[in-house]
Design a protein around this motif. Structure first.
Motif, short mmCIF file in Angstrom:
data_model
loop_
_atom_site.label_atom_id
_atom_site.label_comp_id
_atom_site.label_asym_id
_atom_site.label_seq_id
_atom_site.Cartn_x
_atom_site.Cartn_y
_atom_site.Cartn_z
N ALA A 204 78.74 37.13 26.83
CA ALA A 204 78.61 37.68 25.59
C ALA A 204 77.16 37.80 25.08
O ALA A 204 76.56 38.61 24.36
CB ALA A 204 79.57 37.48 24.48
N GLU A 205 76.72 36.48 25.14
CA GLU A 205 75.35 36.36 24.61
C GLU A 205 74.34 37.10 25.58
O GLU A 205 73.38 37.77 24.67
CB GLU A 205 75.09 34.93 24.68
N THR A 206 74.37 36.97 26.56
CA THR A 206 73.57 37.80 27.53
C THR A 206 73.60 39.28 27.12
O THR A 206 72.55 40.35 27.22
CB THR A 206 73.87 37.70 29.01
N TRP B 108 68.27 41.82 37.21
CA TRP B 108 67.84 40.93 38.22
C TRP B 108 67.36 41.62 39.63
O TRP B 108 67.10 40.75 40.50
CB TRP B 108 69.20 39.98 38.58
N SER B 109 67.10 42.71 39.50
CA SER B 109 66.62 43.20 40.94
C SER B 109 65.52 42.68 41.37
O SER B 109 65.08 42.96 42.69
CB SER B 109 66.36 44.96 40.68
N GLN B 110 64.62 42.08 40.64
CA GLN B 110 63.32 41.55 41.17
C GLN B 110 63.22 40.09 41.05
O GLN B 110 62.19 39.62 41.08
CB GLN B 110 61.86 42.24 40.46
N ILE B 111 64.22 39.52 40.90
CA ILE B 111 64.50 37.89 40.71
C ILE B 111 63.78 37.24 41.95
O ILE B 111 64.11 37.75 43.15
CB ILE B 111 65.72 37.57 40.40
N GLU B 112 62.97 36.51 41.65
CA GLU B 112 62.18 35.64 42.93
C GLU B 112 62.79 34.36 43.26
O GLU B 112 62.89 33.76 44.13
CB GLU B 112 60.91 35.58 42.55
N GLU B 113 63.22 33.60 42.04
CA GLU B 113 63.79 32.26 42.02
C GLU B 113 64.96 32.07 41.30
O GLU B 113 64.94 32.37 40.14
CB GLU B 113 62.61 31.29 41.63
N ALA C 41 75.85 32.49 48.35
CA ALA C 41 76.19 33.95 48.19
C ALA C 41 75.68 34.65 47.06
O ALA C 41 75.30 35.85 46.99
CB ALA C 41 77.59 33.87 48.54
N ALA C 42 75.51 33.73 45.87
CA ALA C 42 75.03 34.19 44.65
C ALA C 42 73.50 34.51 44.64
O ALA C 42 73.27 35.02 43.60
CB ALA C 42 75.63 33.51 43.52
N GLY D 164 78.48 38.42 36.41
CA GLY D 164 78.48 38.98 34.94
C GLY D 164 77.07 38.99 34.54
O GLY D 164 76.56 39.86 33.74
N LEU D 165 76.44 38.06 34.70
CA LEU D 165 75.04 38.06 34.31
C LEU D 165 74.01 39.24 34.93
O LEU D 165 73.36 39.93 34.37
CB LEU D 165 73.98 36.61 34.76
N ARG D 166 74.42 39.46 36.34
CA ARG D 166 73.57 40.42 37.07
C ARG D 166 74.05 41.75 36.49
O ARG D 166 73.09 42.67 36.47
CB ARG D 166 74.06 40.37 38.58
#
Ligand SMILES: C[S@@+](CC[C@H](N)C(=O)[O-])C[C@H]1O[C@@H](n2cnc3c(N)ncnc32)[C@H](O)[C@@H]1O
Ligand code: SF4
Length: 454
Positions: free
Chosen positions: A104-106, A151-156, A176-177, A144-146
Motif C-alpha cells: 500500500a505504501e508503494t 522495475w523494467s530497467q532495474i540493475e541490482e 526467480a524473483a 506486488g512491488l513490480r
C-alpha cells in the motif's frame, strides 16, 4: 548512534591490547558507524512539509538515479549487539499485515509527482532478517512491488539473508524473483562466539547455507563478518576469515562491533557482566590485517568495510549510488529516504507503521531539508567512506570547492597521516580507512559535532 563515536578516541588503548575492566569496556559504548549527515537526531516531525513538497514537485530535467530500500523488521531472536528495528519471532499475523502495508505504501508513493515515471534502478531488502519471509511471501512481495513501481530497467536487487532461513525453497524464490546480489550475515565461524552474541545460527548452518546458495545459482554473494565480537580472539577471527576466503564469495564485508546504548550487550557491559572486549585500536588493527589478507587472496578493498573479488563486476550500486546523492525511497517501518535534497525517516515502530496503513496515509516520521552546505558535507563524508573524494566532481555538482570549505580538516588529517590530497582527490590511507567513521565528524558543521547521532 552518536557522533561522539562511542568514545573511541578516549578509549585508545595500546594497539592490539584487550581492555578487561568493565570501566574500560564502558569506553566502547555508543555508536560508531556514520550512515548519513546531518545526524538523525537533527531530523524532526516539524520538517515533514519539506518532504511532502519534495514528493509533490515533479522532477525537472535529468533525474538522479533512483532506488528503493525495503525494511523487513523480523528476526528469530535479537542478537546481543543489534540496534536495528526488529520484532522477535515474526508472528505471522503481523508479518502478513506488514507485507500488505508495504505494498500500500508503494502504491501511495507511485502517485507522487516526483516519482511519476521514475524507473527503479536498484532495490535493497534489509532487516531484520528478510529471509524469514516464506517462499510464497517473497513471490507475492516481489510481484506486488513490480506491479506498483517500474522495475523494467532495474540493475541490482540485493537481499539480506541469515544462514538458517536460507532454505532451498526460499533461495529458489529469490532467484526467480530476480535477486542478483545476496548478502548473508555470517559474523564469525566459531560456535562459542556466535552463542555468546545470541546468534541463532552455528558454523554448520553457514556451511550448509553456503552450499545451497551456490547450488541455487547465485553468482554475486556477499558475506558479512564482524570484527571485535564478544569472546572473539585473533585465532577465532582469522580462522573465520580463512574459511570465508576458501569459499571465495564475490564480496566480504567486515563491520567493527559497535555497541549502541539501546542494545542488550550495552546493558551487560554497564552491569559489569562482560569480561573482555577488543578496544577500538585493536579492532582497527584487526580490520587492517584482514584487508591485507583479503588483498593477498586477490580481493580489492572498495570501502572502509568491503573487499570484492572483481571490482569491475562486483560493484554495490545501492551503496555507491546513495553515497553519490541518488534519490532513494525507503519502504517499511523506520526506513530512510532521500529525495531532492530532503532526508526522511518513516515512523519507527511496527505498530505505528501499521496504524498509518490502516489510516491509508504515508507513514511519515521525521525529515530534514539539507542546505547547500549540508549536501556538500554529506556527499564528502559518504565518498570518504568509499576511500576517496573527487573534489573536482564535488565542486561541479555543488558549486563550492571542498578544499575551501574543509581546508582545516584536510590539513589536519594529512598531518596526522590519515589522508592525502593529490590532484584534487582526497584519499584515505589504509590506517585512515579502517577508522573512517571516527574521523568523519570532523567534517560536520560545529552545531552538529556534539549532538546525539540518532
Ligand atoms: C541488519 S544486519 C542484517 C543481516 C541479518 N539480520 C544478520 O544479522 O545476519 C546487517 C549487518 O549489520 C552488522 N551489524 C549488526 N549489528 C552490528 C553492530 N552492533 N556492530 C557492527 N555491525 C553490526 C552485521 O554484520 C549484520 O550482518
Ligand atoms: S543482527 Fe541481524 S539477526 Fe541479529 S537481531 Fe539484528 S537484524 Fe536480527
Amino acid at each position: 548512534m552518536s557522533t561522539e563515536s562511542g568514545g573511541q578516541e578516549s578509549g585508545a588503548a595500546t594497539a592490539g591490547s584487550q581492555l578487561n575492566a568493565a570501566t574500560a569496556a564502558a569506553n566502547l559504548l555508543g555508536s560508531y558507524f556514520v550512515s548519513t549527515y546531518p545526524p538523525f537526531s537533527q531530523w524532526t516531525a516539524s520538517e515533514l512539509p519539506a518532504y511532502r513538497s519534495a514528493l509533490a514537485a515533479p522532477r525537472a530535467g535529468r533525474a538522479a538515479p533512483f532506488g528503493l530500500y525495503v525494511h523487513i523488521p523480523f528476526c528469530v531472536e535479537r542478537c546481543q549487539y543489534c540496534y536495528y528495528l526488529a520484532v522477535d519471532g515474526a508472528p505471522q499475523d503481523i508479518v502478513a499485515s506488514y507485507l500488505d502495508a508495504l505494498l500500500a505504501e508503494t502504491a501511495l508513493y507511485s502517485r507522487a509527482p516526483a516519482l511519476l515515471e521514475r524507473r527503479v534502478g536498484f532495490a535493497y531488502f534489509g532487516g531484520g532478517t528478510p529471509s524469514l519471509l516464506t517462499a510464497n511471501q517473497i513471490e507475492e512481495l516481489f510481484a506486488g512491488l513490480r506491479q506498483r513501481s517500474d522495475w523494467s530497467q532495474i540493475e541490482e536487487i540485493s537481499f539480506e539473508c541469515a544462514p538458517r532461513t536460507s532454505t532451498r525453497k526460499r533461495l529458489a524464490a529469490l532467484h526467480a524473483a530476480g535477486v542478483n546480489r545476496l548478502s548473508m550475515g555470517v559474523q564469525q565461524l566459531d560456535d562459542q562466539v556466535l552463542e555468546r552474541s545470541g546468534r541463532v545460527h552455528r558454523v554448520d548452518d553457514v556451511e550448509r547455507a553456503w552450499g545451497r546458495i551456490r547450488e541455487t545459482g547465485f553468482d554475486n554473494v556477499n558475506l558479512d563478518l564482524m570484527v571485535g565480537m564478544h569472546g572473539e580472539t585473533e585465532t577465532s577471527f582469522f580462522r573465520s576469515l580463512e574459511r570465508v576466503i576458501e569459499w571465495a564469495p564475490e564480496s566480504v564485508t567486515l563491520y567493527q562491533l559497535e555497541i549502541p546504548l539501546n542494545t542488550p550487550l550495552s546493558r551487560d557491559v554497564r552491569g559489569g557482566n562482560v569480561e573482555e572486549l577488543a578496544s577500538w585500536e585493536a579492532k582497527h588493527e584487526r580490520l587492517a590485517a584482514a584487508f591485507e589478507r583479503l588483498e593477498s587472496a586477490g580481493y580489492t578493498v572498495r570501502s572502509g568495510y568491503t573487499a570484492v573479488r572483481d571490482p569491475n563486476c562486483h560493484g554495490f550500486q545501492y551503496q555507491e549510488a546513495q553515497y553519490a546523492g541518488a534519490d532513494l525511497v525507503g519502504l517499511g517501518a523506520a526506513s530512510f529516504s532521500y529525495l531532492g535534497g530532503v532526508h526522511h525517516q518513516n515512523l519507527a515502530t511496527v505498530p505505528a507503521y501499521l496504524q498509518a496503513h490502516r489510516d491509508q496515509r504515508l507513514p511519515l516520521g521525521r525529515a530534514h531539508r539539507l542546505s547547500r552546505d549540508e549536501q556538500l558535507v554529506r556527499e564528502m563524508i559518504l565518498q570518504l567512506k568509499l576511500g576517496a573524494a573527487d573534489m573536482s566532481r564535488l565542486e561541479r555538482k555543488h558549486g563550492i570547492a571542498p578544499e575551501r570549505v574543509f581546508a582545516a580538516q584536510l590539513q589536519q588529517l594529512e598531518a596526522e597521516g590519515w589522508l592525502q590530497v593529490t590532484d584534487r582527490t582526497a584519499t584515505l590511507s589504509r590506517e585512515g580507512l579502517v577508522r573512517v567513521d571516527e574521523l568523519l565528524p570532523r567534517f560536520y558543521a560545529l552545531r552538529h559535532r556534539d549532538v546525539r547521532y540518532s
